[in-house]
Structure formats: C-alpha cells, structure tokens
Motif scaffolding. Structure first.
Motif, PDB file in Angstrom:
ATOM      1  N   UNK A   1       0.835  -1.204   0.000  1.00 17.04           N
ATOM      2  CA  UNK A   1       0.000   0.000   0.000  1.00 17.04           C
ATOM      3  C   UNK A   1       0.869   1.254   0.000  1.00 17.04           C
ATOM      4  N   UNK A   2       1.966   1.210   0.744  1.00 21.08           N
ATOM      5  CA  UNK A   2       2.868   2.359   0.818  1.00 21.08           C
ATOM      6  C   UNK A   2       3.437   2.691  -0.563  1.00 21.08           C
ATOM      7  N   UNK A   3       3.865   1.672  -1.292  1.00 18.52           N
ATOM      8  CA  UNK A   3       4.418   1.886  -2.630  1.00 18.52           C
ATOM      9  C   UNK A   3       3.370   2.517  -3.544  1.00 18.52           C
ATOM     10  N   UNK A   4       2.142   1.992  -3.489  1.00 19.23           N
ATOM     11  CA  UNK A   4       1.061   2.527  -4.321  1.00 19.23           C
ATOM     12  C   UNK A   4       0.785   3.994  -3.978  1.00 19.23           C
ATOM     13  N   UNK A   5       0.698   4.306  -2.684  1.00 24.78           N
ATOM     14  CA  UNK A   5       0.392   5.677  -2.260  1.00 24.78           C
ATOM     15  C   UNK A   5       1.515   6.644  -2.616  1.00 24.78           C
ATOM     16  N   UNK A   6       2.759   6.170  -2.546  1.00 26.14           N
ATOM     17  CA  UNK A   6       3.892   7.016  -2.938  1.00 26.14           C
ATOM     18  C   UNK A   6       3.781   7.380  -4.411  1.00 26.14           C
ATOM     19  N   UNK A   7       3.466   6.397  -5.233  1.00 24.50           N
ATOM     20  CA  UNK A   7       3.260   6.662  -6.651  1.00 24.50           C
ATOM     21  C   UNK A   7       2.082   7.592  -6.871  1.00 24.50           C
ATOM     22  N   UNK A   8       1.014   7.401  -6.106  1.00 27.79           N
ATOM     23  CA  UNK A   8      -0.182   8.242  -6.203  1.00 27.79           C
ATOM     24  C   UNK A   8       0.150   9.707  -5.929  1.00 27.79           C
ATOM     25  N   UNK A   9       0.928   9.956  -4.888  1.00 29.05           N
ATOM     26  CA  UNK A   9       1.295  11.324  -4.516  1.00 29.05           C
ATOM     27  C   UNK A   9       2.121  11.992  -5.608  1.00 29.05           C
ATOM     28  N   UNK A  10       3.099  11.255  -6.138  1.00 34.95           N
ATOM     29  CA  UNK A  10       3.956  11.826  -7.179  1.00 34.95           C
ATOM     30  C   UNK A  10       3.150  12.057  -8.457  1.00 34.95           C
ATOM     31  N   UNK A  11       2.310  11.080  -8.810  1.00 34.64           N
ATOM     32  CA  UNK A  11       1.478  11.227 -10.003  1.00 34.64           C
ATOM     33  C   UNK A  11       0.534  12.404  -9.904  1.00 34.64           C
ATOM     34  N   UNK A  12      -0.048  12.594  -8.706  1.00 34.80           N
ATOM     35  CA  UNK A  12      -0.967  13.715  -8.515  1.00 34.80           C
ATOM     36  C   UNK A  12      -0.225  15.045  -8.610  1.00 34.80           C
ATOM     37  N   UNK A  13       0.940  15.129  -7.961  1.00 31.03           N
ATOM     38  CA  UNK A  13       1.709  16.378  -7.970  1.00 31.03           C
ATOM     39  C   UNK A  13       2.110  16.774  -9.382  1.00 31.03           C
ATOM     40  N   UNK A  14       2.725  15.833 -10.099  1.00 29.90           N
ATOM     41  CA  UNK A  14       3.174  16.118 -11.461  1.00 29.90           C
ATOM     42  C   UNK A  14       1.979  16.358 -12.375  1.00 29.90           C
ATOM     43  N   UNK A  15       0.931  15.538 -12.216  1.00 28.53           N
ATOM     44  CA  UNK A  15      -0.264  15.684 -13.051  1.00 28.53           C
ATOM     45  C   UNK A  15      -0.936  17.036 -12.871  1.00 28.53           C
ATOM     46  N   UNK A  16      -0.997  17.512 -11.620  1.00 32.17           N
ATOM     47  CA  UNK A  16      -1.625  18.808 -11.355  1.00 32.17           C
ATOM     48  C   UNK A  16      -0.813  19.942 -11.971  1.00 32.17           C
ATOM     49  N   UNK A  17       0.509  19.890 -11.809  1.00 30.21           N
ATOM     50  CA  UNK A  17       1.373  20.932 -12.368  1.00 30.21           C
ATOM     51  C   UNK A  17       1.247  20.987 -13.884  1.00 30.21           C
ATOM     52  N   UNK A  18       1.241  19.829 -14.524  1.00 33.02           N
ATOM     53  CA  UNK A  18       1.141  19.782 -15.984  1.00 33.02           C
ATOM     54  C   UNK A  18      -0.243  20.220 -16.439  1.00 33.02           C
ATOM     55  N   UNK A  19      -1.287  19.791 -15.712  1.00 32.92           N
ATOM     56  CA  UNK A  19      -2.659  20.123 -16.084  1.00 32.92           C
ATOM     57  C   UNK A  19      -2.914  21.627 -16.027  1.00 32.92           C
ATOM     58  N   UNK A  20      -2.369  22.286 -15.002  1.00 36.91           N
ATOM     59  CA  UNK A  20      -2.660  23.703 -14.793  1.00 36.91           C
ATOM     60  C   UNK A  20      -1.633  24.635 -15.427  1.00 36.91           C
ATOM     61  N   UNK A  21      -0.391  24.171 -15.582  1.00 38.04           N
ATOM     62  CA  UNK A  21       0.678  25.056 -16.058  1.00 38.04           C
ATOM     63  C   UNK A  21       1.316  24.587 -17.355  1.00 38.04           C
ATOM     64  N   UNK A  22       0.761  23.537 -17.933  1.00 35.12           N
ATOM     65  CA  UNK A  22       1.241  23.014 -19.210  1.00 35.12           C
ATOM     66  C   UNK A  22       2.719  22.646 -19.147  1.00 35.12           C
ATOM     67  N   UNK A  23       3.474  22.964 -20.219  1.00 41.28           N
ATOM     68  CA  UNK A  23       4.883  22.536 -20.265  1.00 41.28           C
ATOM     69  C   UNK A  23       5.723  23.218 -19.196  1.00 41.28           C
ATOM     70  N   UNK A  24       5.299  24.428 -18.767  1.00 42.99           N
ATOM     71  CA  UNK A  24       6.040  25.105 -17.693  1.00 42.99           C
ATOM     72  C   UNK A  24       5.884  24.341 -16.379  1.00 42.99           C
ATOM     73  N   UNK A  25       4.696  23.774 -16.174  1.00 40.86           N
ATOM     74  CA  UNK A  25       4.488  22.929 -15.006  1.00 40.86           C
ATOM     75  C   UNK A  25       5.322  21.667 -15.080  1.00 40.86           C
ATOM     76  N   UNK A  26       5.442  21.120 -16.289  1.00 47.39           N
ATOM     77  CA  UNK A  26       6.283  19.935 -16.481  1.00 47.39           C
ATOM     78  C   UNK A  26       7.734  20.263 -16.161  1.00 47.39           C
ATOM     79  N   UNK A  27       8.189  21.432 -16.589  1.00 48.37           N
ATOM     80  CA  UNK A  27       9.563  21.840 -16.310  1.00 48.37           C
ATOM     81  C   UNK A  27       9.777  22.031 -14.807  1.00 48.37           C
ATOM     82  N   UNK A  28       8.800  22.662 -14.146  1.00 50.02           N
ATOM     83  CA  UNK A  28       8.931  22.865 -12.707  1.00 50.02           C
ATOM     84  C   UNK A  28       8.948  21.523 -11.971  1.00 50.02           C
ATOM     85  N   UNK A  29       8.089  20.597 -12.394  1.00 49.81           N
ATOM     86  CA  UNK A  29       8.067  19.266 -11.785  1.00 49.81           C
ATOM     87  C   UNK A  29       9.407  18.563 -11.997  1.00 49.81           C
ATOM     88  N   UNK A  30       9.985  18.781 -13.179  1.00 47.92           N
ATOM     89  CA  UNK A  30      11.257  18.142 -13.507  1.00 47.92           C
ATOM     90  C   UNK A  30      12.364  18.590 -12.565  1.00 47.92           C
TER      91      UNK A  30
END
Length: 214
Positions: free
Chosen positions: A103-132
């Motif tokens: 469960x811990x592994x799944x939730x860790x992936x969930x948190x990272x996916x949500x963070x990166x997904x939100x940045x990309x969704x709202x800020x486009x490629x600039x969000x992707x760069x910031x996440x990077x």
C-alpha cells in the motif's frame, strides 16, 4: 578484490532471485502514478483554485527567499526519510506488514502522479519543467531506495513465515542482519537525497519559477 566480487555476486544473485518481485513492485508504483494523474481530472474548480492559490504562495515564498533555512529544511527532510525507512524496516520484519508495504508503494506513486499531473494540467509545459526540477531529481534516489527496501522487507517476511509459521526451522538471524544492514545503507542514500532537496532544489526552483505565471 575478493570482497568486491562477493558483494557484486550477492547483489546480482539477489536481483535474479527477486526479479519478479521487483517488476511487480515497480509496476505497482507506476499504477499509483497513473491513478494520481487521473485523480487530477476529478478535481472540481474550487479544489483546483485552492491548490493554485497555495502554489502561488509557495512560488512567492521561494522568490522572496521566505523559505526555510537550508539546514532546517535538511533536518526536516532527513527526519521524514528516516521515519519512513524506519517504518519500512519494522513492517519488513513483521509478517503482517507485507500488505502495508504494498500500500505504501502505491500511495507514494499516487502522490507523485498527482503532484506532477496537477502541475502539468494547470501550467502546461512550464508545469512539467517545474516538476522536472522540483520533484524528479531527489526522487531518482528516493524511489529506488524505497523499492529496494520494500522488496527486501517482503523477502524477509516470507522467509520468516517459512521458518516460523510453517515449521521449516532455520537460522533467521543472518537474514535479519543482512536486511538491517541494507536498510542502513539505503538510509545513507536518503541522506544524500535530503542534502539535494534542502540545498540544491530551492535554487533550481527559483530559476524555474520566473517562467511561470499563475
């Protein structure tokens, strides 16, 4: 030289023996990342607005240097990492900890996916760069460490089951020592991740933020 060969052969043997488990745990993590990215699309406008407002305050804090002193940030980061790896060690030496490790592994992936997904969704490629620059670098160390510790913990727990619950009596102490040493070595790698997170990541983020307009 013999010692190096011995360590190399031990590592190679471990990976070969646990290859299917490593693949399973890695896939589980990636599924968590995918679910995290999907959850972003389920947020309503009010939730997104609140997160963007928080993100805006965070950006202002970095630009204005109103962020934690690097030493304080390092202490918080290494403290969190040590608590996490300590918890994984405890779960690894207890049979009932296996589902929690997964469960811990799944939730860790969930948190990272949500963070990166939100940045990309709202800020486009600039969000992707910031996440990077803000999310990816330290996690290149943290995620492999967590996967290795979880796999080794599951391996030790299953060995414990065979030796104790199934009456296949054997010496468990060497495996316990090996697992504990492995966790200690992984803690050193997390120390390096914390140093990067505290001293280098803020500077990288500071250079990335001017390109972003909320």
């Amino acid at each position: 030289m013999l010692k190096k060969k011995s360590w190399s052969s031990d590592i190679q043997s471990h990976i070969e023996q646990q290859k299917s488990l490593y693949i399973f745990i890695t896939v589980l993590f990636m599924v968590g990342v995918a679910f995290g990215a999907i959850i972003v699309n389920t947020l309503d406008p009010t939730q997104k607005e609140g997160l963007l407002k928080y993100l805006g305050h965070f950006f202002q804090g970095i630009n204005s240097d109103f962020i934690a002193d690097p030493l304080v940030a390092f202490q918080h980061s290494i403290g969190d990492h040590l608590k996490t790896i300590g918890l994984l060690w405890i779960l690894g030496i207890s049979v009932i900890g296996i589902p929690i490790l997964l469960l811990f592994v799944f939730l860790k992936g969930l948190m990272i996916g949500f963070t990166v997904g939100f940045l990309v969704s709202e800020l486009s490629w600039k969000g992707l760069w910031f996440a990077f620059v803000a999310v990816v670098p330290q996690n290149l160390l943290v995620i492999p460490v967590l996967i290795i510790v979880v796999v080794s913990g599951i391996q030790f727990s299953t060995t414990l089951v065979r030796n104790r619950l199934l009456n296949h009596r054997g010496v468990i102490y060497p495996q316990f020592v090996t697992f504990s040493i492995l966790v200690s070595c992984m803690a050193v790698i997390l120390l390096m991740a914390s140093l990067f997170e505290a001293y280098i990541s803020p500077e990288l983020m500071k250079h990335a933020i001017p390109t972003i307009k909320l």
